[in-house]
Design a protein around this motif. Structure first.
Motif, PDB file in Angstrom:
ATOM      1  N   VAL A 141     -20.439  -7.863 -26.194  1.00 55.92           N
ATOM      2  CA  VAL A 141     -20.940  -7.894 -24.831  1.00 55.92           C
ATOM      3  C   VAL A 141     -22.338  -7.280 -24.783  1.00 55.92           C
ATOM      4  O   VAL A 141     -22.648  -6.361 -25.539  1.00 55.92           O
ATOM      5  N   SER A 142     -23.158  -7.824 -23.911  1.00 52.28           N
ATOM      6  CA  SER A 142     -24.488  -7.245 -23.715  1.00 52.28           C
ATOM      7  C   SER A 142     -24.476  -6.452 -22.416  1.00 52.28           C
ATOM      8  O   SER A 142     -23.667  -6.705 -21.526  1.00 52.28           O
ATOM      9  N   GLU A 143     -25.361  -5.501 -22.307  1.00 55.03           N
ATOM     10  CA  GLU A 143     -25.424  -4.679 -21.094  1.00 55.03           C
ATOM     11  C   GLU A 143     -25.710  -5.539 -19.856  1.00 55.03           C
ATOM     12  O   GLU A 143     -25.228  -5.252 -18.774  1.00 55.03           O
ATOM     13  N   SER A 144     -26.476  -6.629 -20.054  1.00 52.95           N
ATOM     14  CA  SER A 144     -26.827  -7.459 -18.903  1.00 52.95           C
ATOM     15  C   SER A 144     -25.646  -8.284 -18.387  1.00 52.95           C
ATOM     16  O   SER A 144     -25.641  -8.694 -17.234  1.00 52.95           O
ATOM     17  N   SER A 145     -24.640  -8.518 -19.244  1.00 53.91           N
ATOM     18  CA  SER A 145     -23.515  -9.350 -18.804  1.00 53.91           C
ATOM     19  C   SER A 145     -22.201  -8.582 -18.737  1.00 53.91           C
ATOM     20  O   SER A 145     -21.147  -9.189 -18.590  1.00 53.91           O
ATOM     21  N   ILE A 146     -22.259  -7.272 -18.811  1.00 51.78           N
ATOM     22  CA  ILE A 146     -21.034  -6.474 -18.877  1.00 51.78           C
ATOM     23  C   ILE A 146     -20.172  -6.615 -17.622  1.00 51.78           C
ATOM     24  O   ILE A 146     -18.961  -6.468 -17.674  1.00 51.78           O
ATOM     25  N   LYS A 147     -20.778  -6.948 -16.485  1.00 51.36           N
ATOM     26  CA  LYS A 147     -20.013  -7.105 -15.250  1.00 51.36           C
ATOM     27  C   LYS A 147     -19.760  -8.571 -14.890  1.00 51.36           C
ATOM     28  O   LYS A 147     -19.018  -8.853 -13.960  1.00 51.36           O
ATOM     29  N   THR A 148     -20.382  -9.500 -15.639  1.00 48.77           N
ATOM     30  CA  THR A 148     -20.246 -10.920 -15.301  1.00 48.77           C
ATOM     31  C   THR A 148     -19.680 -11.756 -16.445  1.00 48.77           C
ATOM     32  O   THR A 148     -19.546 -12.967 -16.302  1.00 48.77           O
ATOM     33  N   ASP A 149     -19.333 -11.157 -17.542  1.00 49.21           N
ATOM     34  CA  ASP A 149     -18.838 -11.883 -18.712  1.00 49.21           C
ATOM     35  C   ASP A 149     -17.616 -12.713 -18.331  1.00 49.21           C
ATOM     36  O   ASP A 149     -16.716 -12.217 -17.649  1.00 49.21           O
ATOM     37  N   PRO A 150     -17.554 -13.985 -18.736  1.00 55.13           N
ATOM     38  CA  PRO A 150     -16.407 -14.828 -18.376  1.00 55.13           C
ATOM     39  C   PRO A 150     -15.076 -14.343 -18.950  1.00 55.13           C
ATOM     40  O   PRO A 150     -14.016 -14.706 -18.438  1.00 55.13           O
ATOM     41  N   ARG A 151     -15.101 -13.498 -19.958  1.00 58.71           N
ATOM     42  CA  ARG A 151     -13.843 -12.983 -20.524  1.00 58.71           C
ATOM     43  C   ARG A 151     -13.140 -12.032 -19.560  1.00 58.71           C
ATOM     44  O   ARG A 151     -11.947 -11.780 -19.708  1.00 58.71           O
ATOM     45  N   ILE A 152     -13.849 -11.521 -18.581  1.00 63.40           N
ATOM     46  CA  ILE A 152     -13.239 -10.625 -17.599  1.00 63.40           C
ATOM     47  C   ILE A 152     -12.107 -11.345 -16.881  1.00 63.40           C
ATOM     48  O   ILE A 152     -11.012 -10.803 -16.702  1.00 63.40           O
ATOM     49  N   ALA A 153     -12.369 -12.569 -16.462  1.00 61.48           N
ATOM     50  CA  ALA A 153     -11.352 -13.346 -15.728  1.00 61.48           C
ATOM     51  C   ALA A 153     -10.153 -13.678 -16.612  1.00 61.48           C
ATOM     52  O   ALA A 153      -9.024 -13.764 -16.120  1.00 61.48           O
ATOM     53  N   GLU A 154     -10.395 -13.857 -17.893  1.00 58.23           N
ATOM     54  CA  GLU A 154      -9.291 -14.179 -18.804  1.00 58.23           C
ATOM     55  C   GLU A 154      -8.333 -13.028 -18.880  1.00 58.23           C
ATOM     56  O   GLU A 154      -7.161 -13.153 -19.053  1.00 58.23           O
TER      57      GLU A 154
END
Length: 154
Positions: A141-154
């Motif tokens: 994960v990158s700091e820029s996508s830590i809150k929007t990464d699609p794996r969150i929903a998974e």
């Protein structure tokens, strides 16, 4: 639905057919197909993995759903290992990273370890592994996508 899966599996098992059959080579092949990688590196202890799989097959008395779950777990762990090896190949400097004063939180269930982790995670000076990140660590994960990464929903 789960009962139906296990009932069908029990019927097949009574006929000597355990589905899915747990197999080290098939699990490795599935992980390689999933990742497109083939280097398991020095960390894979094939003998140990074979013993675990043999134990699942002969001693664990798993239900059909249990066999499906264990199969996915083994394949997923092997895929993670392939990704770790690939990441280390591409970025060997990772092994030289300075991790000063790491914090490990260990505790039995219902002892407050989860709330302690949650409280410490509120401190912006600390970086904790997120639940979704520990389940699906690749790509990192990158700091820029830590809150929007699609794996969150998974």
């Amino acid at each position: 639905m789960l009962r139906a899966i296990n009932s069908v599996g029990s019927g097949l098992s009574a006929l000597g057919i355990d589905l899915p059959r747990l197999n080290v080579q098939a699990a490795k092949a599935a992980a390689m197909k999933k990742t497109g990688l083939s280097n398991f590196g020095d960390y894979l202890c094939e003998e140990g993995l074979q013993r675990v799989v043999d134990s699942y097959n002969s001693e664990a008395n798993l239900s059909t759903l249990g066999r499906i779950t264990v199969k996915g777990m083994i394949e997923g762990n092997l895929a993670t290992l392939l990704n770790v090896e690939e990441t280390l190949r591409k970025k060997p400097e990772i092994t030289e990273a300075d991790v000063s004063k790491p914090i490990f939180i260990l505790g039995l269930p219902r002892t407050g370890s989860t709330i302690l982790q949650e409280l410490l995670a509120l401190d912006p000076n600390h970086r904790f592994v997120l639940t979704w990140e520990s389940s699906r660590p690749f790509p990192p994960v990158s700091e820029s996508s830590i809150k929007t990464d699609p794996r969150i929903a998974e």
